[in-house]
Design an enzyme around this catalytic site. Structure first.
Site, PDB file in Angstrom:
ATOM      1  N   PHE A   1       0.654  -1.073   0.010  1.00  0.00           N
ATOM      2  CA  PHE A   1      -0.013   0.149   0.037  1.00  0.00           C
ATOM      3  C   PHE A   1       1.000   1.160  -0.059  1.00  0.00           C
ATOM      4  O   PHE A   1       1.817   1.533   0.767  1.00  0.00           O
ATOM      5  CB  PHE A   1      -0.732  -0.019   1.254  1.00  0.00           C
ATOM      6  CG  PHE A   1      -1.971   0.850   1.203  1.00  0.00           C
ATOM      7  CD1 PHE A   1      -3.123   1.072   0.512  1.00  0.00           C
ATOM      8  CD2 PHE A   1      -1.706   2.402   2.017  1.00  0.00           C
ATOM      9  CE1 PHE A   1      -4.076   1.811   0.529  1.00  0.00           C
ATOM     10  CE2 PHE A   1      -2.625   3.233   1.921  1.00  0.00           C
ATOM     11  CZ  PHE A   1      -3.636   3.063   1.434  1.00  0.00           C
TER      12      PHE A   1
ATOM     13  N   ASN B   1      -3.146   1.328  10.301  1.00  0.00           N
ATOM     14  CA  ASN B   1      -3.867   1.894   9.113  1.00  0.00           C
ATOM     15  C   ASN B   1      -4.253   0.633   8.571  1.00  0.00           C
ATOM     16  O   ASN B   1      -3.510   0.228   7.719  1.00  0.00           O
ATOM     17  CB  ASN B   1      -2.845   2.688   8.426  1.00  0.00           C
ATOM     18  CG  ASN B   1      -3.609   3.160   7.088  1.00  0.00           C
ATOM     19  OD1 ASN B   1      -5.073   2.924   6.848  1.00  0.00           O
ATOM     20  ND2 ASN B   1      -2.958   3.678   6.138  1.00  0.00           N
ATOM     21  N   PRO B   2      -5.450   0.186   9.196  1.00  0.00           N
ATOM     22  CA  PRO B   2      -5.955  -1.138   8.595  1.00  0.00           C
ATOM     23  C   PRO B   2      -6.514  -0.837   7.286  1.00  0.00           C
ATOM     24  O   PRO B   2      -7.096  -0.055   7.035  1.00  0.00           O
ATOM     25  CB  PRO B   2      -6.954  -1.664   9.787  1.00  0.00           C
ATOM     26  CG  PRO B   2      -7.454  -0.206  10.233  1.00  0.00           C
ATOM     27  CD  PRO B   2      -6.215   0.846  10.075  1.00  0.00           C
TER      28      PRO B   2
END
Length: 292
Positions: free
Chosen positions: A100, A199-200
């Site tokens: 990500f 930050n899931p």
């Protein structure tokens, strides 16, 4: 675009590239054109802007390289994948397919974690970043609160390649990385952690991210969090209660409409003083709470 025999000036190339990027729907075409030129010229945006003002011509070989870079960006491939780098606070992180890409809004999430960690009473407080991805939040905490000890967990093989590289690049002696699922992370730290940050994945499964850069290039495991987007947040709440000492803080990034639901979830689990914080665009971005 000028021919290879008569290379364009930097200013002319920037105008042309920005126009093409805008036509392709790139959100900040002028900025991206400057950053692509800076990457090809191995300088910063300031160097590119100065070259444009001076009327410098671009070398023919740079023009050829830039054409390839612009064509890639026009497909909406993330700029960070093209350059291989993502700026995050004072860091420059290596990123690419499988991990990500850290966003500017997460810098504010990191700030909440850093502030809580710096305010911890312990002379050597402990922080944990669960699902660290590129390592952005963990490495920001480790470098900005150097008296702390920071532990980061990641369980994606594809992402871990980038995480490991970033930990080696930054070289923070007070940061440790583990390949482990966040639900089972760091049992040896139970009851000792001052800050649990994450930050899931929080996008609901049925939602479609608007930006092609996210929809087609970010790994799905880092995006989607179940029917309401909160499956991983529910796990984080329980893990945070296990890890944090009384008075410890949990910091969770989320979508702008999820603050109330996460506050309710954390409060029901026993956390206190749940509070949601806006980012610089005034969108709700993170929720914090205190372990009783």
């Amino acid at each position: 675009m000028a021919s290879p025999e008569t290379p364009p000036t930097t200013a002319a190339w920037l105008r042309d590239a920005a126009a093409r990027l805008a036509q392709a729907g790139v959100p900040d075409p002028d900025v991206d054109a400057e950053l692509l030129a800076a990457f090809a010229l191995q300088t910063g945006r300031g160097g590119v802007q100065a070259a444009a003002i001076r009327g410098d011509a671009l070398p023919a070989e740079v023009v050829r390289q830039l054409e390839t870079l612009v064509e890639r960006r026009m497909t909406r491939e993330p700029l960070q994948h093209i350059t291989g780098l993502a700026p995050f606070r004072h860091l420059e992180l290596r990123v690419g397919p499988g991990v990500f890409v850290p966003r500017p809004e997460t810098e504010m999430v990191a700030q909440l974690a850093i502030d809580a960690l710096a305010a911890a009473a312990s002379p050597s407080p402990i922080a944990v970043d669960l699902g660290t991805g590129s390592g952005a939040i963990a490495l920001a905490m480790a470098t900005e609160v150097p008296h702390a000890r920071v532990f980061a967990a990641e369980n994606s093989v594809d992402a871990f390649v980038w995480t490991k590289e970033n930990f080696e690049r930054v070289g923070a002696d007070n940061a440790a990385l583990a390949f482990i699922d966040l639900a089972h992370a760091f049992p040896e730290l139970d009851g000792t952690v001052s800050v649990v940050a994450s930050n899931p994945p929080y996008v609901p499964d049925a939602a479609i991210p608007r930006d092609p850069e996210v929809r087609f290039f970010d790994p799905p495991a880092a995006l989607y969090g179940g029917g309401d987007g909160l499956d991983v947040v529910r796990i984080l709440s329980g893990v945070g209660l296990r890890l944090a000492h009384p008075g410890g803080t949990i910091v969770i990034e989320h979508g702008e409409w999820q603050g109330e639901a996460i506050r309710d979830l954390l409060t029901a689990d026993g956390w206190r003083a749940a509070s949601t914080h806006p980012d610089l665009t005034m969108r709700d971005r993170a929720t914090t709470a205190i372990r009783p």
